[in-house]
Motif scaffolding. Sequence first.
Motif, PDB file in Angstrom:
ATOM      1  N   ASP A 103      24.655  53.592  49.765  1.00  0.00           N
ATOM      2  CA  ASP A 103      24.717  54.194  48.713  1.00  0.00           C
ATOM      3  C   ASP A 103      24.136  55.544  48.838  1.00  0.00           C
ATOM      4  O   ASP A 103      22.855  55.795  48.921  1.00  0.00           O
ATOM      5  CB  ASP A 103      24.074  53.286  47.679  1.00  0.00           C
ATOM      6  CG  ASP A 103      24.407  54.002  46.267  1.00  0.00           C
ATOM      7  OD1 ASP A 103      24.903  55.067  46.085  1.00  0.00           O
ATOM      8  OD2 ASP A 103      23.858  53.546  45.033  1.00  0.00           O
ATOM      9  N   MET A 104      24.982  56.552  48.928  1.00  0.00           N
ATOM     10  CA  MET A 104      24.232  57.981  49.222  1.00  0.00           C
ATOM     11  C   MET A 104      24.382  58.650  47.907  1.00  0.00           C
ATOM     12  O   MET A 104      24.023  59.884  47.770  1.00  0.00           O
ATOM     13  CB  MET A 104      25.549  58.536  49.924  1.00  0.00           C
ATOM     14  CG  MET A 104      25.504  58.152  51.464  1.00  0.00           C
ATOM     15  SD  MET A 104      23.864  58.674  52.196  1.00  0.00           S
ATOM     16  CE  MET A 104      24.521  60.716  52.330  1.00  0.00           C
ATOM     17  N   SER A 105      24.628  57.893  46.713  1.00  0.00           N
ATOM     18  CA  SER A 105      24.470  58.623  45.467  1.00  0.00           C
ATOM     19  C   SER A 105      23.224  59.521  45.179  1.00  0.00           C
ATOM     20  O   SER A 105      23.351  60.647  44.522  1.00  0.00           O
ATOM     21  CB  SER A 105      24.806  57.934  44.323  1.00  0.00           C
ATOM     22  OG  SER A 105      23.979  56.804  44.066  1.00  0.00           O
ATOM     23  N   TYR A 106      22.092  58.832  45.573  1.00  0.00           N
ATOM     24  CA  TYR A 106      20.532  59.589  45.473  1.00  0.00           C
ATOM     25  C   TYR A 106      20.705  60.666  46.207  1.00  0.00           C
ATOM     26  O   TYR A 106      20.139  61.945  45.898  1.00  0.00           O
ATOM     27  CB  TYR A 106      19.443  58.611  45.645  1.00  0.00           C
ATOM     28  CG  TYR A 106      19.802  57.324  44.794  1.00  0.00           C
ATOM     29  CD1 TYR A 106      19.204  57.371  43.286  1.00  0.00           C
ATOM     30  CD2 TYR A 106      20.242  56.189  45.370  1.00  0.00           C
ATOM     31  CE1 TYR A 106      19.322  56.101  42.510  1.00  0.00           C
ATOM     32  CE2 TYR A 106      20.143  55.110  44.435  1.00  0.00           C
ATOM     33  CZ  TYR A 106      19.839  55.003  42.984  1.00  0.00           C
ATOM     34  OH  TYR A 106      19.803  53.916  42.261  1.00  0.00           O
ATOM     35  N   VAL A 107      21.101  60.586  47.446  1.00  0.00           N
ATOM     36  CA  VAL A 107      20.895  61.838  48.230  1.00  0.00           C
ATOM     37  C   VAL A 107      21.989  62.781  47.963  1.00  0.00           C
ATOM     38  O   VAL A 107      21.373  63.853  47.677  1.00  0.00           O
ATOM     39  CB  VAL A 107      21.270  61.514  49.606  1.00  0.00           C
ATOM     40  CG1 VAL A 107      21.532  62.787  50.718  1.00  0.00           C
ATOM     41  CG2 VAL A 107      20.314  60.368  50.335  1.00  0.00           C
ATOM     42  N   ASP A 108      23.072  62.615  47.504  1.00  0.00           N
ATOM     43  CA  ASP A 108      24.096  63.358  46.948  1.00  0.00           C
ATOM     44  C   ASP A 108      23.631  64.250  45.786  1.00  0.00           C
ATOM     45  O   ASP A 108      23.888  65.521  45.627  1.00  0.00           O
ATOM     46  CB  ASP A 108      25.438  62.803  46.589  1.00  0.00           C
ATOM     47  CG  ASP A 108      26.193  62.558  47.974  1.00  0.00           C
ATOM     48  OD1 ASP A 108      25.607  62.709  48.990  1.00  0.00           O
ATOM     49  OD2 ASP A 108      27.017  61.637  48.027  1.00  0.00           O
ATOM     50  N   LYS A 127      15.372  63.593  55.351  1.00  0.00           N
ATOM     51  CA  LYS A 127      14.573  62.480  56.004  1.00  0.00           C
ATOM     52  C   LYS A 127      15.288  61.069  55.494  1.00  0.00           C
ATOM     53  O   LYS A 127      14.864  60.056  56.131  1.00  0.00           O
ATOM     54  CB  LYS A 127      13.182  62.427  55.535  1.00  0.00           C
ATOM     55  CG  LYS A 127      12.274  63.601  55.924  1.00  0.00           C
ATOM     56  CD  LYS A 127      10.819  63.643  56.022  1.00  0.00           C
ATOM     57  CE  LYS A 127      10.265  62.681  57.060  1.00  0.00           C
ATOM     58  NZ  LYS A 127      10.728  63.070  58.444  1.00  0.00           N
ATOM     59  N   SER A 128      15.861  60.984  54.695  1.00  0.00           N
ATOM     60  CA  SER A 128      16.472  59.611  54.359  1.00  0.00           C
ATOM     61  C   SER A 128      17.469  59.077  55.293  1.00  0.00           C
ATOM     62  O   SER A 128      17.805  59.896  56.385  1.00  0.00           O
ATOM     63  CB  SER A 128      17.422  59.708  52.880  1.00  0.00           C
ATOM     64  OG  SER A 128      16.695  60.143  52.091  1.00  0.00           O
ATOM     65  N   THR A 129      17.551  57.770  55.640  1.00  0.00           N
ATOM     66  CA  THR A 129      18.408  57.242  56.312  1.00  0.00           C
ATOM     67  C   THR A 129      19.724  57.177  55.981  1.00  0.00           C
ATOM     68  O   THR A 129      20.161  56.550  54.878  1.00  0.00           O
ATOM     69  CB  THR A 129      18.010  55.679  56.811  1.00  0.00           C
ATOM     70  OG1 THR A 129      16.467  55.757  57.297  1.00  0.00           O
ATOM     71  CG2 THR A 129      18.943  54.941  57.899  1.00  0.00           C
ATOM     72  N   VAL A 130      20.772  57.820  56.470  1.00  0.00           N
ATOM     73  CA  VAL A 130      22.081  57.940  56.033  1.00  0.00           C
ATOM     74  C   VAL A 130      23.109  57.617  57.166  1.00  0.00           C
ATOM     75  O   VAL A 130      22.876  57.679  58.139  1.00  0.00           O
ATOM     76  CB  VAL A 130      22.434  59.561  55.576  1.00  0.00           C
ATOM     77  CG1 VAL A 130      21.457  59.916  54.676  1.00  0.00           C
ATOM     78  CG2 VAL A 130      22.088  60.567  56.887  1.00  0.00           C
ATOM     79  N   ALA A 155      18.703  70.516  58.029  1.00  0.00           N
ATOM     80  CA  ALA A 155      18.229  69.903  58.972  1.00  0.00           C
ATOM     81  C   ALA A 155      18.160  68.576  58.869  1.00  0.00           C
ATOM     82  O   ALA A 155      18.111  68.111  57.876  1.00  0.00           O
ATOM     83  CB  ALA A 155      16.911  70.601  59.752  1.00  0.00           C
ATOM     84  N   TRP A 156      18.228  67.702  59.852  1.00  0.00           N
ATOM     85  CA  TRP A 156      17.932  66.198  59.796  1.00  0.00           C
ATOM     86  C   TRP A 156      16.693  65.705  60.625  1.00  0.00           C
ATOM     87  O   TRP A 156      16.767  66.232  61.683  1.00  0.00           O
ATOM     88  CB  TRP A 156      19.202  65.464  59.777  1.00  0.00           C
ATOM     89  CG  TRP A 156      19.257  64.240  58.989  1.00  0.00           C
ATOM     90  CD1 TRP A 156      18.724  63.193  59.055  1.00  0.00           C
ATOM     91  CD2 TRP A 156      19.553  64.419  57.560  1.00  0.00           C
ATOM     92  NE1 TRP A 156      18.831  62.532  57.900  1.00  0.00           N
ATOM     93  CE2 TRP A 156      19.548  63.142  57.071  1.00  0.00           C
ATOM     94  CE3 TRP A 156      20.274  65.536  56.962  1.00  0.00           C
ATOM     95  CZ2 TRP A 156      19.759  63.083  55.727  1.00  0.00           C
ATOM     96  CZ3 TRP A 156      20.641  65.308  55.509  1.00  0.00           C
ATOM     97  CH2 TRP A 156      20.538  63.876  55.000  1.00  0.00           C
ATOM     98  N   ASN A 157      15.638  65.180  59.820  1.00  0.00           N
ATOM     99  CA  ASN A 157      14.654  64.703  60.578  1.00  0.00           C
ATOM    100  C   ASN A 157      14.320  63.484  59.914  1.00  0.00           C
ATOM    101  O   ASN A 157      13.542  63.259  59.008  1.00  0.00           O
ATOM    102  CB  ASN A 157      13.650  65.860  59.985  1.00  0.00           C
ATOM    103  CG  ASN A 157      12.273  65.448  60.434  1.00  0.00           C
ATOM    104  OD1 ASN A 157      11.209  65.682  59.528  1.00  0.00           O
ATOM    105  ND2 ASN A 157      11.910  64.767  61.508  1.00  0.00           N
ATOM    106  N   PRO A 158      14.791  62.474  60.689  1.00  0.00           N
ATOM    107  CA  PRO A 158      14.616  60.977  60.066  1.00  0.00           C
ATOM    108  C   PRO A 158      13.261  60.565  60.038  1.00  0.00           C
ATOM    109  O   PRO A 158      12.327  61.180  60.959  1.00  0.00           O
ATOM    110  CB  PRO A 158      15.509  60.187  61.061  1.00  0.00           C
ATOM    111  CG  PRO A 158      15.565  61.011  62.504  1.00  0.00           C
ATOM    112  CD  PRO A 158      15.571  62.456  61.956  1.00  0.00           C
TER     113      PRO A 158
END
Length: 447
Positions: A103-108, A127-130, A155-158
């Motif tokens: 569920d990507m709704s929180y990131v979006d 940083k979220s796992t997507v 940028a993406w930084n897991p």
Amino acid sequence: MSLKISVIGTGYLGATHAAAMAELGFEVLGLDVVAEKIDKLRRGEVPMYEPGLEELLRKHVAGLPGSSGRLRFTMDFAEAAAFGDVHFVCVNTPQRHGEYAADMSYVDSAVASLAPHLTRPTLVVGKSTVPVGSADRLAAYLAAHAPAGEAAELAWNPEFLREGFAVDDTLHPDRIVTGVRSARAEELLRQVYATPIADGTPFVVTDFPTAELVKTSANSFLATKISFINAMAEVCEAAGGDVAKLAEAIGHDDRIGRKFLRAGIGFGGGCLPKDIRAFMARAGELGADQALTFLREIDSINMRQRGQMVELARQALGGGSFLGKRVAVLGAAFKPDSDDVRDSPALNVAGQIHLQGGQVTVFDPKGMENARRVFPTLGYADSALEAVRGADVVLHLTEWREFRELDPRELGKVASAQVILDGRNALDPELWRAAGWTYRAMGRPTA
């Protein structure tokens, strides 16, 4: 100029990241949309149990006695945008209801709320796992909706936090992975992580898709290792072998290693189960579903372990019904040093036995409040001793140190029957048997 950092989302990941950034010397502004959470954090209280986190918060939250004052909290996206040079997005990506997908709704929503306020060059760091491909989409959204245009970079930084060790994992990570598209973005992240880099932490620079895949790949590998040894436990049950000795023997091979080779009732929590399911779902969308069909069996083995523990308990009680039988369950959290009961194998087993008529009493050192919310119909005790009192069988389902240090003789005085089932293969069989207990563990019929 010293960088200022905002952290969007102050749950488990965000609260830890915000406190750690303050510890590294940055001025930090944490943002959340839940007023209750912000109020707690402003008082230096954490919304979850994580060793060392509350102490770190109190050390830095503005307004608290003796604090550095470097950490503040807000609910205003405009304030966060104006404050931060680097914005870390640390919101949750749960499993979508009724589906495997994330569920990507929180990131979006976080990116959509932040973007209109980004009026100057800035770096937004996920940083979220997507699902792989999300960063490309979000970068395009930022460029289109931020007043700063393409100067609002992504940028993406897991994150690679282990619950129970999150503070140390943030301050002293075993690696830092950064998916970037510009030298500027890389340089900003090198500034953010200058201290751990100087201490020798590897800094891996990659593209967006690879950075996104690192976290899901790592979790899938760990899940595979756990389910592998649990599959071997099933074979040991059938063949009369000892899975603990088997794990010890293969663990000496440094290509395999000893970690994550303890057979038991499987993995749970808010990451591994939903991450491997989301990975499968995304691979299907990309037309690469065949590559990850093995993860479906990993998930299946993991879930099967819970049912097998229920059956082991039934056998220990004579093989009949649970009706009228008193069952003590030691553990509610999905792992020790955490109060997280999301998809907890321990609570799942307790719930199954309860639904089949057993009188179940649970004790966990930290997870009681959360467990009561999820399973209000279970019985709860204030100590391990009280949970075991009058029990016909005891199930050890979360490997807290406190449980490993219990005195079997003291427990034996209050139990109705001295039968213990070790669902984590973490107790000392000889110690318990010497105290008069019948000890049984999964995959160790001859132990």
